[in-house]
Design a protein around this motif. Structure first.
Motif: not given
Length: 99
Positions: A25-26, A28-30, A33-39
């Motif tokens: 997830a991290m 993917l977020k950084y 650009d997929m912040p929902l993975a971390v959410k």
């Protein structure tokens, strides 16, 4: 109530969620650009972490574990892969009655 089997399952689930959060997830977020993975992964991990602590306290009371043992098991939840070692050790502990 026998909390040890439940705690062991929660420990494994918490360990899996932590690994998914850190290693999938991290990035993917950084990097994607997929912040929902971390959410969502972070939310699930947070719930499992709280369950880990709750069942740790319940097992502490039920099995009369030493404070040192509880601190070590609690600290293990902060390290990736350590909850799997906790599960293995608790399984062995349940068979051999030592720790």
């Amino acid at each position: 109530m026998n909390t040890l089997p439940i705690f062991r399952k929660v420990a494994v689930a918490e360990g899996i969620s932590y690994i998914l959060l850190i290693f999938i997830a991290m990035p993917l977020k950084y990097w994607a650009d997929m912040p929902l993975a971390v959410k969502y992964t972070g939310w699930a991990h947070g719930v499992l972490f709280m369950l880990y602590i709750v069942f740790l306290i319940m097992a502490w009371q039920e099995y009369k574990w030493s404070f040192k043992k509880v601190v070590l098991i609690g600290f293990a939840s902060l390290l990736p892969f350590a909850p799997f070692l906790v599960d293995k050790r608790l399984k062995e502990d349940n068979l051999n009655k030592s720790w």
